[in-house]
Design an enzyme around this catalytic site. Structure first.
Site, PDB file in Angstrom:
ATOM      1  N   CYS A   1       0.820  -1.213   0.000  1.00  0.00           N
ATOM      2  CA  CYS A   1       0.000   0.000   0.000  1.00  0.00           C
ATOM      3  C   CYS A   1       0.856   1.265   0.000  1.00  0.00           C
ATOM      4  O   CYS A   1       1.471   1.556  -1.031  1.00  0.00           O
ATOM      5  CB  CYS A   1      -1.015  -0.057   1.147  1.00  0.00           C
ATOM      6  SG  CYS A   1      -2.549   0.758   0.689  1.00  0.00           S
TER       7      CYS A   1
ATOM      8  N   GLU B   1      -2.299  -9.170   3.663  1.00  0.00           N
ATOM      9  CA  GLU B   1      -2.442  -9.676   5.040  1.00  0.00           C
ATOM     10  C   GLU B   1      -3.900  -9.720   5.454  1.00  0.00           C
ATOM     11  O   GLU B   1      -4.239 -10.202   6.532  1.00  0.00           O
ATOM     12  CB  GLU B   1      -1.622  -8.817   6.016  1.00  0.00           C
ATOM     13  CG  GLU B   1      -2.298  -7.532   6.488  1.00  0.00           C
ATOM     14  CD  GLU B   1      -2.347  -6.418   5.423  1.00  0.00           C
ATOM     15  OE1 GLU B   1      -1.760  -6.607   4.335  1.00  0.00           O
ATOM     16  OE2 GLU B   1      -2.971  -5.378   5.701  1.00  0.00           O
TER      17      GLU B   1
ATOM     18  N   HIS C   1      -3.924  -5.158   0.288  1.00  0.00           N
ATOM     19  CA  HIS C   1      -3.478  -5.700   1.571  1.00  0.00           C
ATOM     20  C   HIS C   1      -3.539  -7.222   1.601  1.00  0.00           C
ATOM     21  O   HIS C   1      -4.558  -7.803   1.998  1.00  0.00           O
ATOM     22  CB  HIS C   1      -4.325  -5.106   2.709  1.00  0.00           C
ATOM     23  CG  HIS C   1      -3.987  -3.677   3.015  1.00  0.00           C
ATOM     24  ND1 HIS C   1      -3.110  -3.311   4.017  1.00  0.00           N
ATOM     25  CD2 HIS C   1      -4.381  -2.529   2.412  1.00  0.00           C
ATOM     26  CE1 HIS C   1      -2.990  -1.998   4.041  1.00  0.00           C
ATOM     27  NE2 HIS C   1      -3.751  -1.495   3.077  1.00  0.00           N
TER      28      HIS C   1
HETATM   29  N1  LIG Z   1      -3.349   1.741   3.473  1.00  0.00           N
HETATM   30  C1  LIG Z   1      -2.378   2.570   2.986  1.00  0.00           C
HETATM   31  O1  LIG Z   1      -1.174   2.328   3.146  1.00  0.00           O
HETATM   32  C2  LIG Z   1      -2.849   3.846   2.330  1.00  0.00           C
HETATM   33  C3  LIG Z   1      -1.778   4.524   1.520  1.00  0.00           C
HETATM   34  C4  LIG Z   1      -2.096   5.992   1.279  1.00  0.00           C
HETATM   35  N2  LIG Z   1      -2.229   6.696   2.552  1.00  0.00           N
HETATM   36  C5  LIG Z   1      -3.364   6.114   0.446  1.00  0.00           C
HETATM   37  O2  LIG Z   1      -4.395   6.531   0.964  1.00  0.00           O
HETATM   38  O3  LIG Z   1      -3.337   5.755  -0.728  1.00  0.00           O
END
Ligand SMILES: NC(=O)CC[C@H](N)C(=O)O
Length: 382
Positions: A271, A357, A355
């Site tokens: 992410c 995980e 994600h």
């Molecule tokens: N879950 C995250 O790592 C989000 C990454 C970043 N803050 C976004 O909104 O794209």
């Protein structure tokens, strides 16, 4: 006695509902998550720092809150918007109600508003700043506050959530006589043999070090502001770049650290970690209109042709318009064709925007942790 709460958006819309959780007033970027379950993992995901999160699934709180399902040491989102609060949890694992949990963490909740109308507005106009209040119930005042509150764009929110010291990840070590089936044949499983991953924590969800450990790694957690020297001094076999809140573009310290580490050790990012890997490699980042937040986002793995159902929570994305020659897109979001995975072709480094995980959500993408493990166990070609 019913307590009134109001949510005002920067576009002048005001929703009136019933307050739960804490009293007070907050501002933040109003976003929505379409997951049906996992509200405790969502509440405790540090990536939501700076945001007011709306759940599209109507009944929230129905299985209470328990000690195991939190994804961090607290709640970092600013406010919680739901259709209907379930006051009586039905779950043998429940230790307190959602209302009690939000009160304990000083988080304002609002229920009883037309969450469908709110979500449709965000989908059409994009995520926007809002103010959630139990103390100011004047529409014009709240709208003015929403319009003058700082936007999330350009904010470094990592420093509000990251740890400040290095720490060994030791949860469950005594229960892992041998790593689980994800373990590759490369090492024999005793501690000296386990690859040592240094996870740079920009607001990391706890299920990530659990999966790194279960895939056979030792894990050290380092603050998101660590330099490449700080990281290399820990003698890693691989480097993990975690999820985290806010806009990735102002995080110059993080991008520089990654640039200094690329090629020295295998790198895996999730992410925000993928976005920073992209920035460090010369990619551009853009803001999605309303983001991807939910547990049923379809992602195509271009190498295998398989579609993975994934958990996502991101408002920014890596642009595929002008990718550097050494960056390849490995995964695509089938809802809007945006990049959900990249890898570098000249050094051992890859990342995914979603994600794997889960926590909460599908387990389709656990293989990525094994890919990282195997990358660390494969001798680097000179
Ligand atoms: N879950 C995250 O790592 C989000 C990454 C970043 N803050 C976004 O909104 O794209």
């Amino acid at each position: 006695m019913t307590r009134i709460a109001k949510l005002a958006l920067a576009d002048g819309t005001v929703f009136t509902g019933t307050a739960f959780g804490a009293e007070g007033e907050v501002y933040g970027e109003v976003v929505f998550n379409t997951s049906m379950t996992g509200y405790q993992e969502i509440l405790t995901d540090p990536s939501y720092c700076g945001q007011i999160v709306t759940m599209t699934y109507p009944l929230i709180g129905n299985y209470g809150i328990n000690a195991e399902d939190s994804e961090s040491r607290g709640i970092f989102l600013r406010g919680f918007v739901i259709r209907e609060l379930s006051p009586v949890p039905s779950n043998y694992r429940s230790e307190l109600t959602l209302d009690e949990y939000l009160k304990q963490n000083s988080i304002i909740g609002i229920e009883g508003i037309d969450t469908r109308a709110l979500v449709r507005r965000i989908r059409v106009q994009g995520a926007m700043t809002g103010v959630l209040s139990t103390t100011d119930l004047d529409d014009d005042s709240l709208i003015a506050k929403a319009q003058s509150s700082p936007e999330l764009v350009g904010q470094d929110l990592v420093q509000q959530v990251m740890p400040t010291e290095n720490a060994d990840w030791s949860e469950g070590l005594n229960t892992l006589a041998r790593p689980t089936a994800l373990f590759s044949a490369g090492c024999d499983g005793n501690d000296a043999e386990r690859p040592h991953v240094v996870a740079i924590d920009y607001g990391m969800k706890l299920n990530i070090p659990r999966h790194l450990q279960e895939s056979g790694c030792k894990v050290t957690i380092a603050p998101g502001t660590s330099t490449a020297e700080d990281i290399l001094a820990l003698n890693p076999d691989g480097i993990f770049l975690s999820n985290g809140p806010g806009d990735p573009r102002p995080l110059d310290y993080a991008t520089k650290t990654i640039q200094d580490l690329l090629g020295k050790k295998p790198v895996f990012g999730i992410c925000l970690g993928m976005q920073l890997l992209g920035l460090a490699s010369g990619c551009d980042i853009f803001k999605l209109r309303f983001g991807h937040r939910g547990a049923n986002q379809p992602v195509l793995n271009k190498a295998t042709g398989r579609v993975e159902i994934t958990t996502q929570n991101h408002g920014f994305a890596v642009s595929t318009d002008s990718l550097p020659d050494n960056v390849e897109v490995t995964h695509i979001n089938l809802n809007d064709q945006t990049a959900e995975g990249i890898r570098l072709t000249d050094v051992p480094a890859f990342g995914v925007q979603y994600h794997p995980e889960a926590a909460a959500g599908p387990h389709d993408s656990h293989y990525l942790f094994k890919e990282f493990f195997d990358m660390m166990c494969t001798p680097a070609t000179s």
